[in-house]
Design a protein around this motif. Structure first.
Motif, mmCIF file in Angstrom:
data_model
loop_
_atom_site.group_PDB
_atom_site.id
_atom_site.type_symbol
_atom_site.label_atom_id
_atom_site.label_comp_id
_atom_site.label_asym_id
_atom_site.label_seq_id
_atom_site.Cartn_x
_atom_site.Cartn_y
_atom_site.Cartn_z
ATOM 1 N N ASN A 1 0.862 -1.178 0.000
ATOM 2 C CA ASN A 1 0.000 0.000 0.000
ATOM 3 C C ASN A 1 0.897 1.227 0.000
ATOM 4 O O ASN A 1 1.697 1.424 0.918
ATOM 5 C CB ASN A 1 -0.923 0.001 1.217
ATOM 6 C CG ASN A 1 -2.028 -1.036 1.102
ATOM 7 O OD1 ASN A 1 -2.821 -0.993 0.163
ATOM 8 N ND2 ASN A 1 -2.073 -1.973 2.032
ATOM 9 N N LEU B 1 -3.975 6.229 -0.462
ATOM 10 C CA LEU B 1 -3.322 4.934 -0.528
ATOM 11 C C LEU B 1 -3.741 4.177 -1.781
ATOM 12 O O LEU B 1 -4.929 4.124 -2.125
ATOM 13 C CB LEU B 1 -3.647 4.091 0.707
ATOM 14 C CG LEU B 1 -2.923 4.461 2.002
ATOM 15 C CD1 LEU B 1 -3.378 3.546 3.126
ATOM 16 C CD2 LEU B 1 -1.412 4.359 1.821
ATOM 17 N N LEU C 1 -3.171 0.340 -3.795
ATOM 18 C CA LEU C 1 -2.675 -1.032 -3.669
ATOM 19 C C LEU C 1 -1.866 -1.366 -4.912
ATOM 20 O O LEU C 1 -2.398 -1.441 -6.025
ATOM 21 C CB LEU C 1 -3.824 -2.019 -3.520
ATOM 22 C CG LEU C 1 -3.413 -3.501 -3.490
ATOM 23 C CD1 LEU C 1 -2.504 -3.787 -2.301
ATOM 24 C CD2 LEU C 1 -4.639 -4.401 -3.459
#
Length: 358
Positions: free
Chosen positions: A58, A66, A68
């Motif tokens: 992350n 954030l 992924l």
């Protein structure tokens, strides 16, 4: 006193020379001495079809949100022949195709197919090129970073030396004006904890993009028998070990030291945890795994030929709230050539606990 200074000076110069020799030894790139194969068991970069490594992290984007990041590397069962010149001679090398996928929040950003080969004489793994697809909104927009050994002056680069020596440097990618990078062996005997588990005896490398000298170097950690488990902030979250070669070609033994599944008589593992049963009651679960000293002999047939082998016997005992509910005997063998562990069968006994469950 002058003589002592002179000796110290000579020692310092000798040390510098040794460091310099070490740093360039792996760069000599003795390609002409290699018999290349498309499968191989380099300790830290095995070309074993079926290996799948998934790394994630992350990471904050430019706006502080954030994202992924996911990276997947798969050693495929596909190969590609690459023609090039080595020391003035035309050769054709069969390479193994590795596919790599980069995604951000599930959306593909890059997909590549890279070509690797294993040098049988040294155990070194070389990269012979890479085909790159750059994506935007799920559509290919560019092929930046694509190169192939033997084309436009590009040469194979070393992805992982057969002998890992701390301090050695070597050309990683070697395609002028396209992809030129250098790697340095930074550390060995690295122990690391990642989401996929704990790994010991790894190695750490530092890679520098020579075309982008202002960029920060990239640090990677490789685990024995598996490969890449840390790539900067990315960490291994799941993996598949793959298979290597044909079972018919294996010398099977009842004892072996696969780093993730050792068949070592006397080895005992204890696992404990809690589970909720169908009535919502919390139960204490305990599993005891023992590698027994005895073996099991079998006669079986593979590819039309009969053979006899000795198998390791592993006993698993499962208890619920202190009562034994299941006992099993499983039969395994270790392939000496590839370190692969095979399961040949299992005998299971289910026992009733005090509530009459089976």
């Amino acid at each position: 006193m002058n003589r002592q200074r002179h000796c110290l000076y000579l020692l310092s110069q000798l040390l510098l020379l040794l460091i310099a020799v070490t740093a360039v030894r792996a760069q000599e790139n003795p390609l002409s001495d290699c018999s290349f194969v498309s499968t191989g068991e380099n300790e830290f970069f095995p070309l074993r079809p079926g290996i799948i490594l998934t790394l994630e992290a992350n990471v904050e984007d430019d706006e502080g949100d954030l994202e992924l990041i996911q990276f997947i590397r798969e050693v495929t069962d596909e190969t590609r022949e690459i023609a090039l010149e080595i020391d003035g001679e035309s050769v054709t090398v069969e390479t193994r195709i590795l596919e790599e996928t980069n995604r951000v929040d599930g959306e593909i950003e890059e997909f590549s197919r890279s070509f690797y080969a294993h040098c049988e004489e040294t155990g070194t793994v070389y990269v012979f090129g890479e085909e790159v697809d750059i994506y935007e909104d799920e559509e290919i927009i560019d092929h930046e970073g694509t190169w192939l050994a033997g084309v436009d002056g590009a040469q194979p680069g070393i992805i992982m030396p057969g002998e890992f020596v701390v301090g050695e440097k070597y050309r990683h990618e070697n395609a002028p004006d396209v992809a030129v990078s250098e790697a340095e062996n930074a550390e060995e005997n690295v122990d690391v904890q990642v989401p996929a588990g704990s790994f010991t005896g790894g190695v750490r490398t530092v890679e520098t993009d020579l075309l982008e000298p202002d960029e920060d170097p990239s640090e990677k950690i490789y685990a024995p028998g598996l490969g890449l488990i840390v790539d900067d902030s990315l960490e291994l979250v799941s993996f598949s070990l793959g298979t290597s070669g044909s079972l018919a070609d294996c010398t099977l033994v009842a004892e072996g030291e696969n780093p993730y599944f050792p068949l070592r008589p006397g080895l005992t593992l204890y696992l404990e945890g809690e589970e909720e049963d169908d009535e919502g009651v919390i139960e204490q679960i305990r599993l005891v795994r023992q590698v027994l000293s005895g073996t099991k002999s079998i006669t079986w047939e593979i590819e039309g030929e009969s053979r006899e082998d000795e198998l390791a016997v592993i006993k698993d005992t499962k208890t619920v709230d202190g009562e034994v509910v299941e006992v099993s005997l499983s039969y395994y063998a270790h392939c000496e050539e590839t370190d692969t562990v095979y399961l040949f069968g299992r005998d299971v006994d289910h026992l009733e606990d005090r509530r009459g469950r089976r």
